[in-house]
Write a protein that holds these residues in place. Structure first.
Motif, PDB file in Angstrom:
ATOM      1  N   GLY A   1       9.580   4.142 -12.020  1.00  0.00           N
ATOM      2  CA  GLY A   1       8.782   5.347 -11.837  1.00  0.00           C
ATOM      3  C   GLY A   1       8.532   6.086 -13.142  1.00  0.00           C
ATOM      4  O   GLY A   1       7.454   6.651 -13.351  1.00  0.00           O
ATOM      5  N   TYR A   2       9.521   6.088 -14.018  1.00  0.00           N
ATOM      6  CA  TYR A   2       9.362   6.715 -15.337  1.00  0.00           C
ATOM      7  C   TYR A   2       8.299   5.970 -16.136  1.00  0.00           C
ATOM      8  O   TYR A   2       7.536   6.574 -16.904  1.00  0.00           O
ATOM      9  N   GLY A   3       8.251   4.641 -15.930  1.00  0.00           N
ATOM     10  CA  GLY A   3       7.282   3.798 -16.623  1.00  0.00           C
ATOM     11  C   GLY A   3       7.936   3.011 -17.737  1.00  0.00           C
ATOM     12  O   GLY A   3       8.403   3.615 -18.715  1.00  0.00           O
ATOM     13  N   PHE A   4       7.994   1.703 -17.581  1.00  0.00           N
ATOM     14  CA  PHE A   4       8.583   0.883 -18.643  1.00  0.00           C
ATOM     15  C   PHE A   4       7.834   1.075 -19.958  1.00  0.00           C
ATOM     16  O   PHE A   4       8.414   0.984 -21.043  1.00  0.00           O
ATOM     17  N   ASP A   5       6.530   1.347 -19.827  1.00  0.00           N
ATOM     18  CA  ASP A   5       5.740   1.544 -21.041  1.00  0.00           C
ATOM     19  C   ASP A   5       6.026   2.884 -21.708  1.00  0.00           C
ATOM     20  O   ASP A   5       5.578   3.122 -22.842  1.00  0.00           O
TER      21      ASP A   5
ATOM     22  N   LYS B   1      10.581  10.606  -5.883  1.00  0.00           N
ATOM     23  CA  LYS B   1       9.549  10.864  -4.869  1.00  0.00           C
ATOM     24  C   LYS B   1       8.333   9.973  -5.112  1.00  0.00           C
ATOM     25  O   LYS B   1       7.685   9.503  -4.170  1.00  0.00           O
ATOM     26  N   LYS B   2       8.031   9.757  -6.367  1.00  0.00           N
ATOM     27  CA  LYS B   2       6.931   8.856  -6.724  1.00  0.00           C
ATOM     28  C   LYS B   2       7.202   7.440  -6.221  1.00  0.00           C
ATOM     29  O   LYS B   2       6.267   6.693  -5.881  1.00  0.00           O
ATOM     30  N   MET B   3       8.490   7.074  -6.142  1.00  0.00           N
ATOM     31  CA  MET B   3       8.888   5.755  -5.665  1.00  0.00           C
ATOM     32  C   MET B   3       9.149   5.749  -4.161  1.00  0.00           C
ATOM     33  O   MET B   3       9.750   4.833  -3.631  1.00  0.00           O
ATOM     34  N   ARG B   4       8.702   6.794  -3.472  1.00  0.00           N
ATOM     35  CA  ARG B   4       8.736   6.934  -2.011  1.00  0.00           C
ATOM     36  C   ARG B   4      10.121   7.190  -1.439  1.00  0.00           C
ATOM     37  O   ARG B   4      10.417   6.823  -0.298  1.00  0.00           O
ATOM     38  N   TYR B   5      11.002   7.792  -2.249  1.00  0.00           N
ATOM     39  CA  TYR B   5      12.276   8.302  -1.758  1.00  0.00           C
ATOM     40  C   TYR B   5      12.096   9.765  -1.372  1.00  0.00           C
ATOM     41  O   TYR B   5      11.171  10.446  -1.845  1.00  0.00           O
TER      42      TYR B   5
ATOM     43  N   ALA C   1       0.834  -1.208   0.000  1.00  0.00           N
ATOM     44  CA  ALA C   1       0.000   0.000   0.000  1.00  0.00           C
ATOM     45  C   ALA C   1       0.866   1.254   0.000  1.00  0.00           C
ATOM     46  O   ALA C   1       0.576   2.218  -0.723  1.00  0.00           O
ATOM     47  N   ARG C   2       1.934   1.249   0.778  1.00  0.00           N
ATOM     48  CA  ARG C   2       2.836   2.402   0.828  1.00  0.00           C
ATOM     49  C   ARG C   2       3.448   2.669  -0.549  1.00  0.00           C
ATOM     50  O   ARG C   2       3.501   3.811  -1.010  1.00  0.00           O
ATOM     51  N   ALA C   3       3.896   1.614  -1.215  1.00  0.00           N
ATOM     52  CA  ALA C   3       4.511   1.778  -2.536  1.00  0.00           C
ATOM     53  C   ALA C   3       3.485   2.225  -3.580  1.00  0.00           C
ATOM     54  O   ALA C   3       3.763   3.099  -4.401  1.00  0.00           O
ATOM     55  N   MET C   4       2.298   1.640  -3.543  1.00  0.00           N
ATOM     56  CA  MET C   4       1.295   1.958  -4.551  1.00  0.00           C
ATOM     57  C   MET C   4       0.755   3.381  -4.399  1.00  0.00           C
ATOM     58  O   MET C   4       0.417   4.025  -5.394  1.00  0.00           O
ATOM     59  N   LYS C   5       0.683   3.881  -3.186  1.00  0.00           N
ATOM     60  CA  LYS C   5       0.218   5.258  -2.990  1.00  0.00           C
ATOM     61  C   LYS C   5       1.140   6.245  -3.708  1.00  0.00           C
ATOM     62  O   LYS C   5       0.685   7.237  -4.282  1.00  0.00           O
ATOM     63  N   GLY C   6       2.428   5.976  -3.685  1.00  0.00           N
ATOM     64  CA  GLY C   6       3.356   6.834  -4.411  1.00  0.00           C
ATOM     65  C   GLY C   6       3.287   6.609  -5.899  1.00  0.00           C
ATOM     66  O   GLY C   6       3.229   7.560  -6.690  1.00  0.00           O
ATOM     67  N   PHE C   7       3.257   5.337  -6.317  1.00  0.00           N
ATOM     68  CA  PHE C   7       3.273   5.013  -7.743  1.00  0.00           C
ATOM     69  C   PHE C   7       2.026   5.526  -8.452  1.00  0.00           C
ATOM     70  O   PHE C   7       2.091   5.928  -9.620  1.00  0.00           O
TER      71      PHE C   7
END
Length: 535
Positions: free
Chosen positions: A334-338, A296-300, A59-65
């Motif tokens: 975080g950039y997105g592989f896609d 920051k999106k990856m919770r750093y 949940a912590r990771a997904m909130k940022g992502f």
């Protein structure tokens, strides 16, 4: 890899978003979805991301992502008046202990399942089956500090978890299910690790079992965490993962004085990384400010620190961050592989199958045609399996593992047949006949070679069967061979033979010796063959 179960209701409560959004985006942070059920989704993460082995961590990771929050989560800890002491008599047994007090926990059934799940996952991945790390979670309100971690005589008794009567430590190792599973970790020691409170109540017998007295239930509001082990870094990793997960769910952490030192330290690690090095590695072009926002999106915690530098605050639970490239990997996520540009490499080559693989493939076809099923035993083994049970002398050219993590995996295999016998032992309750084979690499005298081994077990397995299979195999392999009497102690005298090609012994076949079968706990006769392929 451990399978992590994520209950929808608990996950939605922690993230503040719906399950469909989470399930759609979960694979993009590096997980495989095993199954989607009515009440939960089961996923697998790579072993390096132990912080994602709980619903709270995901949940912590997904909130940022998902862009619901940005930046690192700050963990404020305050000093408690609770202390732990570690006795010197554990120095050579399990010398390290980490602890924390977690207050105001809200443990419904799903939260308890998550807590127990992350415990077992950490036991497996970080703790190497509890031999390296063992975790105890206790209801703090049922015990009295200060606490003591010490070596106890095996005659000490307490009521273990899920039991109603006292048992001595020796009885627990012999009769309790967890004792039988993990007794090998501490058996033979002069004293046993034990944790007790100020009133002499036993909290835990690590790494075996907790006491029934401190069982965690839905009524538990304050938790005492203990993590013991043989590796200080691994112990502290487990403490930080569990503690920060519970804080993310709304709890409060207090430090415990362990031998005079506050624990845990939840402060981040500071690193400065190169933006150009990141761009060159992952194939995108981001500025320092853009890279900081992605992190920051990856919770750093992250901020631009120059034209080519980003200062990064790595959360304490990210034990996988050992190199700048680990951070660059998170930038790519975080950039997105896609969103990355895909292109063919500037150079191309034409490949062909290696002759060794061609030969192995031909042998597989032959073995399958003879009615044998392929198995895949481990490349690593040990002296007991490879030599002692086979009644063979140790091979002086064996390549040993410098720092083995288990007594079961201490050397690279020099033969394949012992591993087939071990597989027959594991499957001895299965229907008969069983006919298995494996063709693969072995290592001897610092050189890699190939061998093929076949084993057949059923009440009628004998020398004649082994000879017939050997003849068919050699004929199909275009080997002009002759047979000589063998002296291999793994086979019965008079029912064994060496395979000789061009004057050299390349293999052996026959009926496996009864003492070898007893050593492997196999009930039926076994006919077996092993041939060296690289002559």
């Amino acid at each position: 890899m451990p399978v992590v179960s994520l209950p929808y209701k608990y996950l939605e409560r922690l993230t503040g978003t719906d399950r469909k959004t989470i399930i759609d985006r979960l694979p993009m942070i590096g997980c495989d979805i095993e199954r989607i059920l009515d009440e939960q989704v089961d996923v697998e993460f790579f072993p390096d991301r132990v912080d994602l082995y709980s619903t709270e961590g995901v949940a912590r990771a997904m909130k940022g992502f998902l862009g619901l929050v940005s930046g690192e989560e700050e963990y404020d800890t305050r000093q408690s008046d609770i202390t732990f002491t570690i006795d010197e008599n554990l120095r050579d047994i399990r010398p390290y202990l980490g602890s924390a007090v977690i207050r105001n926990v809200n443990l419904d059934n799903e939260a308890i399942i998550s807590l127990m799940g992350v415990q077992e996952a950490l036991h497996w991945v970080v703790g190497r089956g509890r031999s390296k790390v063992a975790i105890g979670v206790h209801d703090l309100d049922s015990i009295t500090p200060p606490f003591r971690y010490f070596g106890s005589p095996p005659s000490r008794s307490f009521v273990p978890l899920d039991f109603t009567e006292e048992m001595t430590l020796t009885e627990i190792m012999e009769k309790h299910p967890k004792g039988r599973d993990y007794a090998h970790i501490v058996e033979g020691k002069s004293v046993m690790p034990l944790i007790e409170d100020a009133d002499g109540n036993v909290l835990s017998f690590p790494p075996i079992i907790n006491g029934e007295l401190t069982r965690v239930t839905e009524n538990t509001k304050n938790i005492l965490l203990d993590v013991t082990g043989t590796d200080e870094r691994a112990v502290m990793t487990a403490v930080k993962v569990i503690t920060t997960g519970l804080i993310s769910a709304g709890a409060i952490c207090e430090q415990v004085m362990v031998n005079g030192k506050p624990c845990p330290d939840l402060s981040p690690t500071i690193r400065e990384v190169s933006v150009s090095a990141c761009n060159a590695l992952i194939g995108c072009q981001v500025s320092p400010d853009e890279m900081a926002e992605i992190l920051k999106k990856m919770r750093y915690g992250a901020e631009s620190a120059g034209p080519d530098t980003v200062r990064v605050r790595v959360p304490c639970y990210r034990a996988d961050i050992m190199h700048d490239w680990d951070i660059f990997e998170d930038v790519a996520i975080g950039y997105g592989f896609d969103n990355l540009n895909f292109a063919l490499p500037p150079t191309s080559t034409l490949g062909c199958e290696h002759p060794v693989m061609t030969r192995s493939g031909q042998i597989r076809v032959i073995c399958c045609g003879l009615g044998f099923q392929e198995v895949m035993p481990f490349t690593l083994s040990n002296d007991a399996t490879m030599y002692t049970r086979m009644q063979r002398p140790s091979n002086p050219g064996v390549l040993r593992v410098l720092h083995p993590i288990s007594e079961e995996q201490t050397l690279l295999r020099t033969d394949i047949l012992p591993l087939l016998l071990d597989l027959l032992r594991i499957n001895k309750r299965r229907e008969l006949p069983q006919r298995i084979y494996h063709v693969g690499d072995v290592v001897c005298d610092m050189k890699t070679g190939q061998k093929v081994a076949l084993a057949s077990t059923h009440p009628g397995a004998d020398f004649s069967e082994a000879y017939a299979v050997t003849d068919a195999l050699c004929r199909e392999m275009d080997l002009l061979y002759e047979v000589r009497e063998s002296s291999d102690p793994a086979f019965i005298e008079g029912r064994r033979a060496d395979i000789v090609v061009d004057g050299r012994v390349i293999g052996v076949f026959g009926e496996v010796h009864p003492e070898v079968l007893t050593a492997f706990d196999i009930d039926q006769p076994v006919a077996a063959i092993e041939i060296t392929l690289n002559r």
